[in-house]
Scaffold this motif. Structure first.
Motif, PDB file in Angstrom:
ATOM      1  N   LEU A 197       0.984  -1.181  -0.085  1.00 56.15           N
ATOM      2  CA  LEU A 197      -0.081  -0.046  -0.083  1.00 56.15           C
ATOM      3  C   LEU A 197       0.768   1.338  -0.014  1.00 56.15           C
ATOM      4  N   PRO A 198       0.301   2.289  -0.518  1.00 56.62           N
ATOM      5  CA  PRO A 198       1.040   3.704  -0.474  1.00 56.62           C
ATOM      6  C   PRO A 198       1.333   4.030   0.814  1.00 56.62           C
ATOM      7  N   THR A 199       0.633   3.869   1.891  1.00 59.85           N
ATOM      8  CA  THR A 199       0.832   3.950   3.396  1.00 59.85           C
ATOM      9  C   THR A 199       1.671   2.692   4.118  1.00 59.85           C
ATOM     10  N   GLN A 200       2.127   1.781   3.328  1.00 65.41           N
ATOM     11  CA  GLN A 200       2.453   0.541   4.205  1.00 65.41           C
ATOM     12  C   GLN A 200       3.751   0.961   4.935  1.00 65.41           C
ATOM     13  N   GLN A 201       3.990   0.445   6.259  1.00 67.02           N
ATOM     14  CA  GLN A 201       4.978   0.524   7.134  1.00 67.02           C
ATOM     15  C   GLN A 201       5.849  -0.652   7.304  1.00 67.02           C
ATOM     16  N   PHE A 202       5.288  -1.660   7.462  1.00 63.20           N
ATOM     17  CA  PHE A 202       5.666  -3.090   7.774  1.00 63.20           C
ATOM     18  C   PHE A 202       6.053  -3.773   6.591  1.00 63.20           C
ATOM     19  N   GLY A 203       7.365  -4.468   6.467  1.00 61.57           N
ATOM     20  CA  GLY A 203       7.629  -5.296   5.385  1.00 61.57           C
ATOM     21  C   GLY A 203       8.149  -4.586   4.235  1.00 61.57           C
ATOM     22  N   VAL A 204       8.417  -3.249   4.012  1.00 62.32           N
ATOM     23  CA  VAL A 204       8.845  -2.578   3.037  1.00 62.32           C
ATOM     24  C   VAL A 204      10.004  -1.736   3.327  1.00 62.32           C
ATOM     25  N   SER A 205      10.790  -1.395   2.272  1.00 61.12           N
ATOM     26  CA  SER A 205      12.113  -0.584   2.630  1.00 61.12           C
ATOM     27  C   SER A 205      12.047   0.508   3.239  1.00 61.12           C
ATOM     28  N   LEU A 206      13.248   1.242   3.730  1.00 60.31           N
ATOM     29  CA  LEU A 206      13.122   2.358   4.269  1.00 60.31           C
ATOM     30  C   LEU A 206      13.043   3.584   3.212  1.00 60.31           C
ATOM     31  N   ILE A 218      12.418   9.544   8.991  1.00 64.43           N
ATOM     32  CA  ILE A 218      11.920   8.937  10.099  1.00 64.43           C
ATOM     33  C   ILE A 218      10.892   8.402   9.754  1.00 64.43           C
ATOM     34  N   PRO A 219      10.539   6.998   9.821  1.00 63.44           N
ATOM     35  CA  PRO A 219       9.054   6.315   9.367  1.00 63.44           C
ATOM     36  C   PRO A 219       8.159   6.712  10.413  1.00 63.44           C
ATOM     37  N   PRO A 220       6.857   6.849  10.163  1.00 63.67           N
ATOM     38  CA  PRO A 220       6.089   7.226  11.337  1.00 63.67           C
ATOM     39  C   PRO A 220       5.662   6.256  12.191  1.00 63.67           C
ATOM     40  N   VAL A 221       6.050   5.238  12.040  1.00 59.80           N
ATOM     41  CA  VAL A 221       5.645   3.887  13.193  1.00 59.80           C
ATOM     42  C   VAL A 221       6.987   4.165  14.191  1.00 59.80           C
ATOM     43  N   LEU A 255      -3.425  -0.986  11.379  1.00 62.61           N
ATOM     44  CA  LEU A 255      -3.860   0.443  11.150  1.00 62.61           C
ATOM     45  C   LEU A 255      -2.517   1.387  10.699  1.00 62.61           C
ATOM     46  N   TYR A 256      -1.317   1.059  10.963  1.00 62.47           N
ATOM     47  CA  TYR A 256      -0.211   1.619  10.624  1.00 62.47           C
ATOM     48  C   TYR A 256      -0.121   1.505   8.959  1.00 62.47           C
ATOM     49  N   ASN A 257      -0.268   0.210   8.566  1.00 63.67           N
ATOM     50  CA  ASN A 257      -0.241  -0.044   7.081  1.00 63.67           C
ATOM     51  C   ASN A 257      -1.377   0.788   6.521  1.00 63.67           C
ATOM     52  N   GLN A 258      -2.440   1.054   6.905  1.00 59.01           N
ATOM     53  CA  GLN A 258      -3.694   1.623   6.158  1.00 59.01           C
ATOM     54  C   GLN A 258      -3.495   3.044   6.240  1.00 59.01           C
ATOM     55  N   GLY A 259      -2.475   3.798   6.879  1.00 61.16           N
ATOM     56  CA  GLY A 259      -2.115   5.091   7.073  1.00 61.16           C
ATOM     57  C   GLY A 259      -3.057   5.778   8.094  1.00 61.16           C
ATOM     58  N   LYS A 260      -3.535   4.793   9.290  1.00 62.28           N
ATOM     59  CA  LYS A 260      -4.502   5.398  10.305  1.00 62.28           C
ATOM     60  C   LYS A 260      -3.713   5.618  11.451  1.00 62.28           C
ATOM     61  N   SER A 261      -4.423   6.734  12.379  1.00 61.73           N
ATOM     62  CA  SER A 261      -3.613   7.048  13.463  1.00 61.73           C
ATOM     63  C   SER A 261      -3.913   5.895  14.823  1.00 61.73           C
TER      64      SER A 261
END
Length: 301
Positions: A197-206, A218-221, A255-261
């Motif tokens: 996803l465009p908002t993906q945080q886990f499992g993707v590169s920095l 710095i990644p949001p998570v 939630l993080y991967n979906q870009g939600k707070s």
């Protein structure tokens, strides 16, 4: 991948083992312990593909003795000694099957959260050897070891489409089925992996996260978990050591991967942001200390 209960799955394939003279088995044992250390604080599962173990890639008895001495210096190795004895009768058991059992028996924290050890394509000798030493092993742990004759049996226990199963293992499984039924089994089509996803945080590169977050370094998570832990968790005993609910961790990841707070106050558990931070770092395709820098850094330490 995950099993049907949402637990992380660690896999090992014997066919990927290089010839023994090309492999540093001591480093391999260190890598096994390092890999397990990343998951043992939560429930986890191990899948062991036995096919591909040959005389060329079997570990030597000398290495087993060296490993025994290492465990003897640091841990209670009584049960490891029993496993070493069994390996002395047959080096046909792969290094991982032995090492995983060794670690599981020798370290309480490894054994506690290991919920299942699936042995795929076991030989009759493995079963016989296991039956010989079964009376010496706790009944509770013995129930965790499950033999699977075919890859299709994995689907009853975990999401096999998430596993990176070597083609050699797949072809071996097809040959076994052909011999059993007298015909070639239908080819199982594995769907291609979904794009992140465009908002993906886990499992993707920095780099991916940076590109999708307008160049933020710095990644949001990471920013949110570190900030929360700094303000409310520095005095907590066992931080980064205690586990958390697997389902809760998966929900927060979603939630993080979906870009939600995410408001960690809603969960009333300071260990959740700590586990989320560890999970984020663990699932990076390229670690912070990159593969290229691994050996130089190891040399410094």
């Amino acid at each position: 991948g995950d099993d049907i209960s949402g637990r992380k799955v660690i896999t090992f394939s014997c066919c990927r083992m290089p010839p023994s003279h090309q492999l540093n088995h001591t480093r391999l044992l260190e890598y096994l312990k390092y890999t397990l250390d990343q998951y043992v604080e939560n429930d986890y599962t191990v899948v062991y593909f036995h096919y591909g173990l040959k005389s060329l890639n079997k570990p030597s008895l000398k290495w087993l003795q060296t490993a025994y001495k290492e465990f003897d210096r640091k841990y209670d190795s009584k049960i490891f000694g029993l496993l070493l004895l069994s390996c002395g009768y047959s080096v046909l058991l792969s290094v991982v099957f032995k090492a995983l059992l060794t670690i599981s028996f020798s370290f309480l924290r490894y054994k506690k959260n290991l919920k299942a050890l699936y042995v795929v394509h076991p030989t009759n000798f493995i079963k016989i050897l296991w039956n010989i030493f079964k009376p010496l092993i706790s009944h509770k742990f013995g129930k965790k070891i499950i033999y699977l004759n075919y890859l299709s049996d994995l689907g009853e226990h975990l999401k096999s489409d998430q596993l990176n199963i070597p083609q050699e293992v797949v072809r071996h499984d097809e040959n076994l089925r052909r011999k059993q039924k007298g015909k070639l089994p239908p080819v199982v089509k594995v769907p291609p992996p979904r794009p992140p996803l465009p908002t993906q945080q886990f499992g993707v590169s920095l780099q991916y996260i940076k590109d999708k977050n307008k160049g933020e370094l710095i990644p949001p998570v990471m920013k949110e978990t570190v900030s929360y832990l700094k303000s409310k968790g520095l005095q907590v005993e066992g931080l980064f050591r205690r586990s958390a609910s697997i389902q809760t961790i998966k929900d927060v990841q979603k939630l993080y991967n979906q870009g939600k707070s995410v408001n960690f106050d809603d969960y009333d558990d300071i260990h959740i942001p700590a586990v989320i931070l560890k999970t984020f770092l663990r699932e990076l395709p390229q670690p912070l200390l990159t593969f290229e820098c691994y050996d130089p850094i190891l040399g410094i330490t």
